[in-house]
Structure formats: structure tokens, C-alpha cells
Motif scaffolding. Sequence first.
Motif, mmCIF file in Angstrom:
data_model
loop_
_atom_site.group_PDB
_atom_site.id
_atom_site.type_symbol
_atom_site.label_atom_id
_atom_site.label_comp_id
_atom_site.label_asym_id
_atom_site.label_seq_id
_atom_site.Cartn_x
_atom_site.Cartn_y
_atom_site.Cartn_z
ATOM 1 N N PHE A 123 0.857 -1.188 0.000
ATOM 2 C CA PHE A 123 0.000 0.000 0.000
ATOM 3 C C PHE A 123 0.890 1.235 0.000
ATOM 4 O O PHE A 123 1.841 1.315 0.794
ATOM 5 N N GLY A 124 0.634 2.180 -0.884
ATOM 6 C CA GLY A 124 1.484 3.360 -0.892
ATOM 7 C C GLY A 124 1.275 4.232 -2.104
ATOM 8 O O GLY A 124 0.210 4.224 -2.726
ATOM 9 N N SER A 125 2.321 4.967 -2.467
ATOM 10 C CA SER A 125 2.250 5.916 -3.580
ATOM 11 C C SER A 125 3.132 5.446 -4.728
ATOM 12 O O SER A 125 3.179 4.257 -5.032
ATOM 13 N N LEU A 187 -0.367 -9.590 5.506
ATOM 14 C CA LEU A 187 0.663 -8.577 5.727
ATOM 15 C C LEU A 187 0.328 -7.352 4.897
ATOM 16 O O LEU A 187 -0.013 -7.460 3.710
ATOM 17 N N VAL A 188 0.427 -6.172 5.521
ATOM 18 C CA VAL A 188 0.305 -4.900 4.817
ATOM 19 C C VAL A 188 1.627 -4.168 4.944
ATOM 20 O O VAL A 188 2.123 -3.950 6.061
ATOM 21 N N ILE A 189 2.208 -3.803 3.812
ATOM 22 C CA ILE A 189 3.423 -2.992 3.797
ATOM 23 C C ILE A 189 2.987 -1.594 3.360
ATOM 24 O O ILE A 189 2.618 -1.383 2.208
ATOM 25 N N TRP A 190 3.000 -0.649 4.300
ATOM 26 C CA TRP A 190 2.432 0.683 4.053
ATOM 27 C C TRP A 190 3.556 1.699 3.903
ATOM 28 O O TRP A 190 4.171 2.123 4.867
ATOM 29 N N SER A 215 -5.060 1.342 13.220
ATOM 30 C CA SER A 215 -6.105 0.873 14.151
ATOM 31 C C SER A 215 -7.222 0.163 13.403
ATOM 32 O O SER A 215 -7.730 -0.875 13.857
ATOM 33 N N ARG A 216 -7.597 0.699 12.247
ATOM 34 C CA ARG A 216 -8.657 0.068 11.454
ATOM 35 C C ARG A 216 -8.213 -1.290 10.912
ATOM 36 O O ARG A 216 -8.984 -2.255 10.913
ATOM 37 N N ILE A 217 -6.978 -1.379 10.463
ATOM 38 C CA ILE A 217 -6.469 -2.656 9.948
ATOM 39 C C ILE A 217 -6.401 -3.686 11.072
ATOM 40 O O ILE A 217 -6.806 -4.842 10.914
ATOM 41 N N GLN A 218 -5.895 -3.249 12.223
ATOM 42 C CA GLN A 218 -5.768 -4.172 13.352
ATOM 43 C C GLN A 218 -7.122 -4.624 13.873
ATOM 44 O O GLN A 218 -7.271 -5.758 14.335
ATOM 45 N N ALA A 219 -8.120 -3.761 13.786
ATOM 46 C CA ALA A 219 -9.457 -4.130 14.257
ATOM 47 C C ALA A 219 -10.043 -5.265 13.423
ATOM 48 O O ALA A 219 -10.846 -6.064 13.924
ATOM 49 N N ALA A 220 -9.634 -5.333 12.159
ATOM 50 C CA ALA A 220 -10.107 -6.416 11.291
ATOM 51 C C ALA A 220 -9.458 -7.740 11.657
ATOM 52 O O ALA A 220 -9.999 -8.803 11.348
ATOM 53 N N THR A 223 -3.625 -9.548 10.732
ATOM 54 C CA THR A 223 -2.765 -8.882 9.760
ATOM 55 C C THR A 223 -1.520 -8.312 10.417
ATOM 56 O O THR A 223 -1.616 -7.611 11.435
ATOM 57 N N ASP A 224 -0.369 -8.610 9.850
ATOM 58 C CA ASP A 224 0.869 -7.937 10.240
ATOM 59 C C ASP A 224 0.978 -6.639 9.450
ATOM 60 O O ASP A 224 0.484 -6.538 8.319
ATOM 61 N N ILE A 225 1.624 -5.635 10.034
ATOM 62 C CA ILE A 225 1.769 -4.338 9.380
ATOM 63 C C ILE A 225 3.225 -3.882 9.485
ATOM 64 O O ILE A 225 3.839 -3.984 10.554
ATOM 65 N N VAL A 226 3.747 -3.408 8.368
ATOM 66 C CA VAL A 226 5.082 -2.806 8.340
ATOM 67 C C VAL A 226 4.963 -1.441 7.667
ATOM 68 O O VAL A 226 4.480 -1.339 6.536
#
Length: 329
Positions: A123-125, A187-190, A215-220, A223-226
Motif C-alpha cells: 500500500f502506498g504511492s 501482511l500490509v506494507i504501508w 487501528s482500522r487494519i488491526q481491528a479487522a 494482519t501484520d503491518i510494516v
Amino acid sequence: MSSLRPFCLTSWLAVPATAVLLLLTPASHAQTPAAQPATPAPAQSPDPAPATPSQTTVAARSPEQRGVTSRAIDKVKEVAKSAADIFSRVPCLPPKGGSKAMGSLPHVASKLAAGQPVVIVAFGSSSTQGFGASSPEFNYPNRLAAQLRRHYPTADISVINAGVGGEDAPEMMKRLQTQVIDRHPDLVIWQVGTNAVLRNLDPADTAKLVEDGISRIQAAGGTDIVLVDPQYSPAVNQRKESAGKMIKLLGNVAELRKVGIFPRFEVMRDWHENQSIPVEGFVIADGLHMNDWGYACFAQLLGDDIIRSVGQIKLGVSVPADVRTYRPM
């Protein structure tokens, strides 16, 4: 300073465009060419027009044309084979000295270790979309997917490129639900923050939006987030104070929300200052976006960390999802 330069595909310009497209453009991925600004793809007509003669297969061409096309395709394959090992001239090495902070990845690692299907959303630009890469194959999500599939050849691994050039946190938040959460990623790479720096936006506002998004991703759940902070490049370095604040605040958010962070700025600075790679060796002429080598090394280091997390799981090291670990990249 080293004069070594990453592999460049400018020699492909001499190859007929049809041959390049046949080899380099996956049929299942209709992406904007990496070297062009991001623009929405036009909607496809429900009843496409019949193919013109120029759109028909090679089999409809004369023997002479088939011979030229075959040789062109062979040439492209030869170049692509050389490009596959993009680190043959300049190796991709982890930063020298010190430890870099990047969170453990228990969700994605556990599924890879168990042989279950894995979904990763990048996820990004424009850095995620791949602006500056010579072809879609060389953007970082595709490089990461290729690395993981080589390492886990029987695994079902999907790496979704949800990068849109020119965006930052305000625009990304508008598509967070549909582009990220609804895909139920492991996994979400932001990648976030660079455009905010370039637009002189308040880094604190960006950090707040990113925290809300996490917070929204974790509530689902599940999912790991970086997070990936801004790149070390001339355009970003011209706004050193703002960039420094952005990097610090994103690090604070990662620590607060107990997610990982890939310290891209420090990693890229290490390439230049400690590994003596010229800036133009990993950044294109616009002074902002990475080139093929830069994306490839970025993806390699991300992939290495995922692979290490899988190794931890296989060794029986239990790492809770809400605990960050610190280890050399």
C-alpha cells in the motif's frame, strides 16, 4: 567513490515494442507503465472492437517478419536473463553496523510455515506503484513476490500492488477499506510520508492519519503491518527538517501501535554513505524515485525479514503479534 552502476535496460529501446510487450507485460496484470505518471486506466468497452491486422498473432505474418520477430524475442529473453541477477555488478547488502528495528511478522510467517495461502498488500504511492522502474517486473512488490516464490516454491503467495502515484495519507485513507482491509491480507506494507514532506504538510497530521489507519487494519484482525518511511534522495533531503520529523513520528506510531517499520531512509543513506554507492546508482534522474536496483534491494531486504520470521516460527520461537522484536536486517 565507486563508479559501479546498476544494470540498465536502456538497450531494450532498440528492440521492437511488440516483442518487449510479449515478454514483459503479464497478461493478468494491466498496469500503468512504470516510467509514466500514474493515471487511471480507461474503462474497457463491454464489446471490444475486433482486432486489427496489427493486433493479430505473429502466425499471420510473413516468414521474413516471423524471423525478425523471433530474433527480437530471443534478444529480449537474453537481456531479461541477464537482468534477473540485478545484483551481479553491485550486491545488495544489509546496512553496516547497528541493528535496524523491524517488527516480527507472526501472521504471515505462521501461514507460510504451515503452507497456507498468503496475501500481502503493498500500500502506498509511486514508490509502491513502481515509478522509475524499467518495467512492472522490476517494481518492489513484484520483486518481493518473485523472491518469496523462489524460497517457497509450493506456496500460494499473492502480492497485491495497491500503490497510486502522488498520494499520501489523506488520499490513501479514502481507499483503505476497499484496497486493503476488504482483501483480508496477512501482511500490509504501508509506504507513506514522502509526498507529505514534498508538499510541506504537517508531519503530525500524517502520523495521526497513519495511526488511525493502523487501528482500522488491526481491528479487522489477522494482519501484520510494516510501515515504510520516506526515501533518502536529493528531493527529500532538500526538506531535511520536515523529513526528519516525519521519520521520527512514523517510528513513534509504529512503536505505539506495536507494528513493524522498515527504516528506508536509513537503509538508503547507508547505501550511499557506508557502501559508497553513488546516489544515481539507486535513484533516477528526477532525484526522488528509485531505479531498478533500488527497488530490487529494497524488496530483497523486506523479503529477507519475512523469511527470517518464518524461520523463527519453524524453530518454535513464539513471537506474539503485539510484541516488536529488534534484529539486524
